[in-house]
Design a protein around this motif. Structure first.
Motif, PDB file in Angstrom:
ATOM      1  N   LEU A 172       0.839  -1.206   0.000  1.00 17.15           N
ATOM      2  CA  LEU A 172       0.000   0.000   0.000  1.00 17.15           C
ATOM      3  C   LEU A 172       0.871   1.252   0.000  1.00 17.15           C
ATOM      4  O   LEU A 172       1.828   1.353   0.759  1.00 17.15           O
ATOM      5  CB  LEU A 172      -0.867  -0.032   1.274  1.00 17.15           C
ATOM      6  CG  LEU A 172      -2.017   0.971   1.371  1.00 17.15           C
ATOM      7  CD1 LEU A 172      -3.078   0.656   0.330  1.00 17.15           C
ATOM      8  CD2 LEU A 172      -2.639   0.917   2.783  1.00 17.15           C
ATOM      9  N   SER A 232      -7.030   8.653   9.281  1.00 20.70           N
ATOM     10  CA  SER A 232      -7.225   7.204   9.411  1.00 20.70           C
ATOM     11  C   SER A 232      -8.649   6.964   9.879  1.00 20.70           C
ATOM     12  O   SER A 232      -9.273   7.857  10.484  1.00 20.70           O
ATOM     13  CB  SER A 232      -6.255   6.600  10.440  1.00 20.70           C
ATOM     14  OG  SER A 232      -6.542   7.117  11.725  1.00 20.70           O
ATOM     15  N   VAL A 233      -9.150   5.765   9.645  1.00 18.02           N
ATOM     16  CA  VAL A 233     -10.459   5.407  10.198  1.00 18.02           C
ATOM     17  C   VAL A 233     -10.375   5.443  11.726  1.00 18.02           C
ATOM     18  O   VAL A 233     -11.306   5.864  12.408  1.00 18.02           O
ATOM     19  CB  VAL A 233     -10.895   4.008   9.695  1.00 18.02           C
ATOM     20  CG1 VAL A 233     -12.176   3.554  10.377  1.00 18.02           C
ATOM     21  CG2 VAL A 233     -11.074   4.017   8.182  1.00 18.02           C
ATOM     22  N   ASN A 260     -13.638  -0.736   7.023  1.00 13.65           N
ATOM     23  CA  ASN A 260     -13.080   0.172   6.025  1.00 13.65           C
ATOM     24  C   ASN A 260     -13.388  -0.446   4.666  1.00 13.65           C
ATOM     25  O   ASN A 260     -12.692  -1.363   4.230  1.00 13.65           O
ATOM     26  CB  ASN A 260     -11.570   0.303   6.278  1.00 13.65           C
ATOM     27  CG  ASN A 260     -10.920   1.346   5.398  1.00 13.65           C
ATOM     28  OD1 ASN A 260     -11.595   2.057   4.647  1.00 13.65           O
ATOM     29  ND2 ASN A 260      -9.597   1.435   5.467  1.00 13.65           N
ATOM     30  N   ILE A 294     -12.109  -1.696  12.021  1.00 16.53           N
ATOM     31  CA  ILE A 294     -11.547  -0.896  13.103  1.00 16.53           C
ATOM     32  C   ILE A 294     -12.632  -0.817  14.171  1.00 16.53           C
ATOM     33  O   ILE A 294     -13.780  -0.482  13.862  1.00 16.53           O
ATOM     34  CB  ILE A 294     -11.203   0.546  12.611  1.00 16.53           C
ATOM     35  CG1 ILE A 294     -10.554   0.546  11.221  1.00 16.53           C
ATOM     36  CG2 ILE A 294     -10.391   1.304  13.649  1.00 16.53           C
ATOM     37  CD1 ILE A 294      -9.262  -0.178  11.076  1.00 16.53           C
TER      38      ILE A 294
END
Ligand SMILES: O=c1[nH]c(=O)c2[nH]c(=O)[nH]c2[nH]1
Length: 305
Positions: A172, A232-233, A260, A294
């Protein structure tokens, strides 16, 4: 317990589906659709260890009680208050029942608007679910958890993810531009610990549910024109939960689970056509599997005083 064994047991009825319509003379009909789970802690050990069922409250009777109590509720009420009423009934009606857990999932049938006017008896189904789980002991001690499911939220920008661990398995790339999408499941605990502490009307659990839902989604999106950047989540989840705790003092903790749901950049090429689809924040492949998950429970830190 006989034969040197210990047993931890409860029994109940699951997925009792009931709809209730109220038809006030003064105005439009009101309707709810619920799926109710009842589970009783009761002294009925002989039914496990022998053929003696004499202390069992039949799960069929629990199911019938749901319909009986729905009938007796002549005024509209929330899932929380219906769960409290059922739990109170089971824990006070039978000497052998020491506690009850009543969980309810409510579908969101929303009144239809036609040309901006509320229809008197027409409803359409929204996607979110309002949940509750009430645990009650005979003495009236309660634990009231409410929640929501299936709250789908998405932003087309103002989301990124960078600076994470890089090792030989990392593919990623860092980004400050991506779609973020999720389907929020949340639960929160009210601080009322005994039925005597539950505030009467005008405190309304449904209104609080709607307000919590609004705080969660407003925090996810940010201001209408500019939005708010999500690094970020995890960070967005934290801001959502703390916004709820800051706003509602009677809520003790908030749990959030946020998948996500990745929208992957589409790049397609061939030797002949190397730039057939070159990703420019425009064409995505929506996915649901696999997805990140998450989750966290956030509560207030105890005061050091
Ligand atoms: O917001 C995110 N949190 C993660 O933990 C994570 N992991 C990942 O691959 N993408 C993301 N995005």
């Amino acid at each position: 317990m006989a034969e040197g064994f210990k047993i931890d047991q409860r029994h109940g009825k699951s997925r009792v589906r009931v709809a209730r319509v109220w038809r006030p003379h003064s105005g439009g009909h009101v309707m709810v659709e619920w799926e109710v789970d009842v589970s009783l802690f009761s002294d009925c050990l002989p039914s496990y260890t022998s053929d003696d069922n004499s202390s069992i409250v039949a799960t069929d009777s629990m199911k019938n009680t749901v319909y009986g109590k729905a009938k007796e509720c002549t005024e509209e009420l929330t899932v929380e208050r219906f769960a409290l009423l059922l739990a109170r009934h089971f824990t006070t009606s039978y000497p052998q029942v020491t506690g009850a857990i009543v969980s309810i999932v409510e579908k969101t049938w929303e009144r239809v608007l036609i040309d901006g006017k509320p229809h008197s008896h027409g409803f359409k189904l929204g996607s979110e679910l309002h949940t509750t789980e009430v645990t009650m002991k005979k003495c009236g001690a309660v634990n009231i958890i409410s929640g929501l499911k299936n709250l789908s939220l998405l932003k087309t920008t103002q989301s990124g993810f960078e600076g994470f661990v890089r090792d030989k398995y990392t593919l990623l790339l860092d980004t400050r531009e991506r779609i973020v999408a999720t389907e929020v499941t949340s639960s929160w605990r009210y601080k009322f610990e005994n039925i005597s502490q539950i505030p009467p009307a005008p405190f309304c659990f449904r209104q609080r549910y709607n307000e919590v839902k609004k705080v969660l989604s407003d925090t996810f999106f940010g201001p209408v024109d500019t939005g708010v950047y999500s690094p970020s989540v995890q960070n967005t989840l934290y801001l959502m939960a703390t916004a709820v705790l800051n706003r509602f003092q009677e809520i003790e903790w908030v749990h959030l689970r946020m998948p996500n749901l990745h929208f992957l950049p589409v790049n397609m090429s061939s030797k002949e056509n190397p730039n057939m689809v070159k990703f420019a924040d425009d064409v995505y492949l929506p996915t649901s599997e696999p997805h990140g998950t998450i989750q966290a429970t956030i509560s207030r830190a105890m005061s050091k005083l």
